[in-house]
Design an enzyme around this catalytic site. Structure first.
Site, mmCIF file in Angstrom:
data_model
loop_
_atom_site.group_PDB
_atom_site.id
_atom_site.type_symbol
_atom_site.label_atom_id
_atom_site.label_comp_id
_atom_site.label_asym_id
_atom_site.label_seq_id
_atom_site.Cartn_x
_atom_site.Cartn_y
_atom_site.Cartn_z
ATOM 1 N N GLY A 1 8.758 -10.549 -3.024
ATOM 2 C CA GLY A 1 8.378 -12.125 -3.202
ATOM 3 C C GLY A 1 9.762 -12.860 -3.095
ATOM 4 O O GLY A 1 9.650 -13.941 -3.382
ATOM 5 N N HIS B 1 1.203 -1.018 -9.070
ATOM 6 C CA HIS B 1 2.276 -2.128 -8.606
ATOM 7 C C HIS B 1 2.879 -2.630 -9.734
ATOM 8 O O HIS B 1 2.390 -3.171 -10.954
ATOM 9 C CB HIS B 1 1.077 -3.115 -7.955
ATOM 10 C CG HIS B 1 1.970 -4.146 -7.179
ATOM 11 N ND1 HIS B 1 2.797 -5.231 -7.553
ATOM 12 C CD2 HIS B 1 2.086 -4.234 -5.806
ATOM 13 C CE1 HIS B 1 3.383 -5.907 -6.830
ATOM 14 N NE2 HIS B 1 2.983 -5.191 -5.601
ATOM 15 N N SER C 1 9.570 -7.835 0.484
ATOM 16 C CA SER C 1 9.964 -8.931 1.416
ATOM 17 C C SER C 1 10.072 -8.246 3.181
ATOM 18 O O SER C 1 11.097 -8.493 3.832
ATOM 19 C CB SER C 1 11.234 -9.404 1.230
ATOM 20 O OG SER C 1 11.001 -10.240 0.066
ATOM 21 N N GLU D 1 3.757 -5.941 -10.418
ATOM 22 C CA GLU D 1 3.035 -6.973 -11.033
ATOM 23 C C GLU D 1 1.993 -6.643 -12.037
ATOM 24 O O GLU D 1 1.924 -7.177 -13.072
ATOM 25 C CB GLU D 1 2.288 -7.962 -9.803
ATOM 26 C CG GLU D 1 3.407 -8.490 -8.926
ATOM 27 C CD GLU D 1 2.881 -8.856 -7.633
ATOM 28 O OE1 GLU D 1 1.651 -9.014 -7.264
ATOM 29 O OE2 GLU D 1 3.920 -9.313 -6.622
ATOM 30 N N ASN E 1 -0.776 -5.990 1.416
ATOM 31 C CA ASN E 1 -1.359 -6.232 0.110
ATOM 32 C C ASN E 1 -1.590 -7.623 -0.339
ATOM 33 O O ASN E 1 -0.429 -8.502 -0.369
ATOM 34 C CB ASN E 1 -0.338 -5.682 -0.958
ATOM 35 C CG ASN E 1 -0.830 -6.034 -2.566
ATOM 36 O OD1 ASN E 1 -1.832 -6.464 -2.551
ATOM 37 N ND2 ASN E 1 0.087 -5.492 -3.348
ATOM 38 N N GLU F 1 8.917 0.130 -4.099
ATOM 39 C CA GLU F 1 8.856 -1.316 -4.130
ATOM 40 C C GLU F 1 9.906 -1.869 -5.055
ATOM 41 O O GLU F 1 9.828 -1.861 -6.272
ATOM 42 C CB GLU F 1 7.775 -1.872 -4.374
ATOM 43 C CG GLU F 1 6.601 -1.773 -3.293
ATOM 44 C CD GLU F 1 5.704 -2.537 -3.393
ATOM 45 O OE1 GLU F 1 5.306 -3.371 -2.289
ATOM 46 O OE2 GLU F 1 5.137 -3.175 -4.426
ATOM 47 N N LYS G 1 -2.825 -9.256 -2.590
ATOM 48 C CA LYS G 1 -2.620 -9.819 -4.069
ATOM 49 C C LYS G 1 -3.826 -10.775 -4.241
ATOM 50 O O LYS G 1 -4.913 -10.516 -4.023
ATOM 51 C CB LYS G 1 -1.214 -10.690 -4.187
ATOM 52 C CG LYS G 1 -0.202 -9.298 -3.768
ATOM 53 C CD LYS G 1 1.085 -9.836 -3.993
ATOM 54 C CE LYS G 1 2.318 -8.623 -3.858
ATOM 55 N NZ LYS G 1 3.675 -9.087 -3.877
HETATM 56 P P1 13P Z 1 6.254 -9.356 -0.512
HETATM 57 O O1 13P Z 1 6.029 -8.452 0.762
HETATM 58 O O2 13P Z 1 5.584 -10.442 -0.502
HETATM 59 O O3 13P Z 1 7.569 -9.257 -1.103
HETATM 60 O O4 13P Z 1 5.409 -8.417 -1.560
HETATM 61 C C1 13P Z 1 5.637 -7.020 -1.513
HETATM 62 C C2 13P Z 1 4.617 -6.253 -2.315
HETATM 63 O O5 13P Z 1 4.437 -6.587 -3.516
HETATM 64 C C3 13P Z 1 3.644 -5.408 -1.810
HETATM 65 O O6 13P Z 1 2.979 -4.691 -2.678
#
Ligand code: 13P
Length: 257
Positions: free
Chosen positions: A177, A99, A217, A101, A13, A171, A15
């Site tokens: 992150g 997601h 992560s 976020e 992803n 997740e 982002k």
């Molecule tokens: P990270 O791998 O940067 O922690 O992000 C995970 C994520 O949100 C994938 O959608």
């Protein structure tokens, strides 16, 4: 992973990262190093503006392309949004929905996610549905309550035939992150519980064939251990998908015999 019954998926992803030029550079590097992933389907979820260029750039690279969101309406006065039909026509195979976020920064509700799931399925996309608890919820011991609620809302009105097209990604918000990965046991426990919930609602066959991913992560170091769990069928990877070499290491971790 259980390759006998379901597909292993390693999805990056991106982002809000990478321009079209950077997308092309990434594809060129991957073309040199990837070869043919042995066991998994590798996927990159890119910003919608990169879709067309991405599909073209990855045409001869064994990586499927998708995007990170879509709107639930087909068209209309929704400034700045893209419909499921638009991203499908631009070349997306997959779409990330729900997601954390988007839930946190754009106030997406579980009911919005449900409408988006239906829109994506109507458009012929494969949704990657994200669920996960906050640190506070984990500490309160309500992880499964939260995930059950999110899944039930997101899948309301979805038929067993349609559920077969959906990938679920667990997740935990506290692991995204932060460099703090869920332990292999924590991730396996929740992914297993998600499969049990799918089994109860949609039956054993649907549950057995569903790919359930872990995200948060995940990186080249912890991927193999996470993927060695029967109920973890791949990863949804943020930061570690931004460099071709690192992403390739995770793809290779899924190629273990
Ligand atoms: P990270 O791998 O940067 O922690 O992000 C995970 C994520 O949100 C994938 O959608």
């Amino acid at each position: 992973m259980n390759r006998r019954y379901r597909k292993t998926i390693i999805a990056g992803n991106w982002k809000m990262n990478k321009t079209i030029t950077e997308t092309k550079e990434y594809a060129a590097e991957m073309r040199e190093i990837l070869g043919k992933p042995k066991w998994c389907e590798a996927v990159l979820l890119v910003p919608p503006v990169n879709l067309q260029a991405g599909v073209r750039a990855f045409k001869d690279v064994k990586i499927s392309i998708g995007t990170e969101n879509c709107h639930y309406e087909t068209s209309g006065a929704f400034t700045g949004e893209c419909s499921a039909e638009m991203v499908k026509e631009a070349g997306a195979k997959y779409v990330v929905l729900g997601h954390s976020e988007r839930r946190a920064y754009y106030n997406e509700t579980d009911m919005d996610v449900n409408k988006k799931i239906h829109a994506a399925l109507r458009a012929g996309l494969r949704p990657i549905l994200c669920v996960g608890e906050s640190l506070e919820e984990r500490e309160l011991g309500v992880t499964m309550e939260k995930i059950t609620y999110q899944l039930k809302c997101a899948l309301a009105g979805v038929t067993p035939e349609q559920v077969r097209r959906i990938v679920v990604a667990y997740e935990p918000i506290w692991a995204i992150g932060t460099g703090k990965t869920a332990t292999s046991a924590q991730a396996a426990e929740v992914c297993g519980a998600i499969r049990t919930l799918i089994r109860k609602t949609y039956g054993a066959r649907v549950a057995r064939s569903m790919s359930i991913l872990y995200g948060g992560s995940m990186n080249a170091k912890n991927a193999a251990e996470l993927l060695s769990n029967e109920d973890i069928d791949g990863g949804l990877i943020g930061g570690a998908s931004l460099e071709p070499k690192t992403f390739l290491e995770i793809i290779n971790a899924s190629n273990q015999d």
